[in-house]
Enzyme design. Structure first.
Site, PDB file in Angstrom:
ATOM      1  N   LYS A  84     -15.557 -27.819  54.547  1.00  0.00           N
ATOM      2  CA  LYS A  84     -15.966 -27.156  53.311  1.00  0.00           C
ATOM      3  C   LYS A  84     -17.211 -26.365  53.666  1.00  0.00           C
ATOM      4  CE  LYS A  84     -18.331 -27.795  49.002  1.00  0.00           C
ATOM      5  NZ  LYS A  84     -18.662 -28.566  47.817  1.00  0.00           N
TER       6      LYS A  84
ATOM      7  N   ALA B 291     -17.445 -27.142  41.876  1.00  0.00           N
ATOM      8  CA  ALA B 291     -18.782 -27.197  41.259  1.00  0.00           C
ATOM      9  C   ALA B 291     -18.804 -26.729  39.811  1.00  0.00           C
ATOM     10  CB  ALA B 291     -19.822 -26.388  42.046  1.00  0.00           C
TER      11      ALA B 291
END
Lengths: 67, 257
Positions: B98, B185
Site C-alpha cells: 500500500k 480513508a
C-alpha cells in the site's frame, strides 16, 4: 571501538560482524525483521555473508500496527 | 457476493482493515475476525533496539488467514517510500504494498507527483502497487497507466471519520478505471462504507473507524455488513431519483370512487 549507525543511533561493535551475528547479539528474531545496510536491503539469504563494519548505516525494521 | 480480484488474486471480502490504534492486540484479533477481512495493512518501523520486551504484532495475525499489506505510511518522499517498500518485501516475503507518499502533515494528503514516481519504480521492480491517492480521476488514471494494480482514492482525510466528501469523484474514478477502486480513508461509520460501495467502489480500506470505535468488534461486524449491503445494492442497480411521489399501490379500484 568501531562504531556503526544503528537505527539512527551510534552503536559500538567489537569488530566487523555478519548481519546474522549482529541480530543475534541484539536478541532479534531474524524471521520478523528486514535489514538495510547503507541504504540497500540485505536479502535474508545473505545474512551470514553480509559484513557490517565501521561507519556503516544499518536499519533494522519490523511490522507494527498501521492502516 | 462476487469476488474482488486484485492482480489476479481473488478475495471473498471487499473490506480491508488496518492493525493500528486498537485498545489491545486481543481486541484487534476479535475485530479482524468479525470484519471478515482477508487482507490487513501493517506499517514498517524501526525495531526498538534498547527495549526488546514489546510484543510482536505478527504474534496476533494469522498469516495463513490474512494477507499482509504493508504500507509506506509516514513517508514524505518517493525515495523513502521505495526504501520502505523494499524492506517490507524482505520482512513479509510479499511483494504487495500500500503505497503512501504524504505531502502535508496536517491533512496527510498524498503528494501525487512523488506517488507516481514511486509507483513507476516499484512496478518496475515487480511490486503489486496499491497507491493511496486523492480522489482525483486524472491522478488515478495516471497511476493506472504507471502500472498500479488498484487505485485507492481517499474518501476524506485519514482518521477524520468525515465520510465520502466527493461522491461524484468516486463515481467518475470508477467509470474511468480498469483496475479495482478501493476507497481508502475517511470512513466514520457503517453508512459511509455502504455509500462507498454503492458508488461503485470495489472495496473499502479502513482502520480508525473500527479501531477507534467504542466497541471495535461490534463496529467491525457493522462494517462487514455495510460493505456487503453496499456491494449488493450497487450490483442490484438502484432506482432513479424522482422529484415527486410514484405510488406503490394500484391507483385503480379504490373503494368508493
Amino acid at each position: 571501538m568501531p562504531q556503526i549507525l544503528l537505527n539512527g543511533e551510534t552503536h559500538e561493535i567489537a569488530a566487523p560482524l555478519s548481519v546474522t551475528a549482529l541480530l543475534e547479539r541484539l536478541g532479534i528474531d531474524t524471521r520478523r525483521v528486514a535489514v538495510e545496510r547503507n541504504l540497500v536491503v540485505v536479502r535474508r539469504a545473505h545474512y551470514d555473508s553480509e559484513i557490517v563494519s565501521e561507519g556503516d548505516e544499518v536499519e533494522i525494521v519490523n511490522f507494527v500496527g498501521g492502516g | 457476493m462476487d469476488p474482488l480480484v486484485i492482480a489476479g488474486r481473488s478475495f471473498q471480502s471487499r473490506l480491508i482493515v488496518g492493525t493500528g490504534k486498537y485498545p489491545s492486540n486481543p481486541v484487534m484479533v476479535q475485530a479482524h475476525d468479525a470484519s471478515g477481512a482477508e487482507m490487513v495493512t501493517v506499517a514498517v518501523r524501526r525495531v526498538n533496539i534498547s527495549d526488546r520486551s514489546r510484543e510482536s504484532l505478527l504474534d496476533y495475525i494469522d498469516i495463513s488467514r490474512y494477507t499482509l499489506l504493508p504500507n509506506t505510511a509516514g513517508c514524505y518522499t518517493a525515495d523513502e517510500a521505495v526504501r520502505t517498500a523494499r524492506l517490507a518485501r524482505e520482512a513479509g516475503l510479499s511483494h504487495w504494498v500500500k503505497l503512501e507518499v504524504i505531502g502535508d502533515e496536517k491533512t496527510l494528503f498524498p503528494d501525487n507527483e512523488a506517488l507516481l514516481e514511486a509507483t513507476r519504480v516499484l512496478v518496475k521492480e515487480g511490486f503489486v502497487v496499491l497507491p493511496y491517492t486523492t480522489d482525483d480521476p486524472v491522478v488515478c488514471r495516471k497511476l493506472e497507466d504507471a502500472g498500479a494494480a488498484a487505485v485507492m482514492p481517499l474518501g476524506a482525510p485519514i482518521g477524520s471519520g468525515l465520510g465520502i466528501q466527493n461522491t461524484n469523484n468516486i463515481r467518475i474514478i470508477r467509470e474511468f478505471s480498469h483496475v479495482p477502486v478501493i476507497v481508502d480513508a475517511g470512513v466514520g461509520t457503517a453508512s459511509d462504507a455502504s455509500l462507498a460501495m454503492e458508488l461503485g467502489a470495489d472495496a473499502v480500506l479502513m482502520n480508525t473507524a473500527i479501531a477507534g470505535a467504542r466497541e471495535p468488534v461490534t463496529m467491525a461486524r457493522a462494517m462487514r455488513l455495510a460493505v456487503e449491503a453496499g456491494r449488493l445494492a450497487y450490483t442490484a442497480g438502484r432506482i432513479p431519483r424522482r422529484m415527486y411521489a410514484n405510488a406503490s399501490s394500484p391507483v385503480e379500484g379504490l373503494v368508493g370512487r
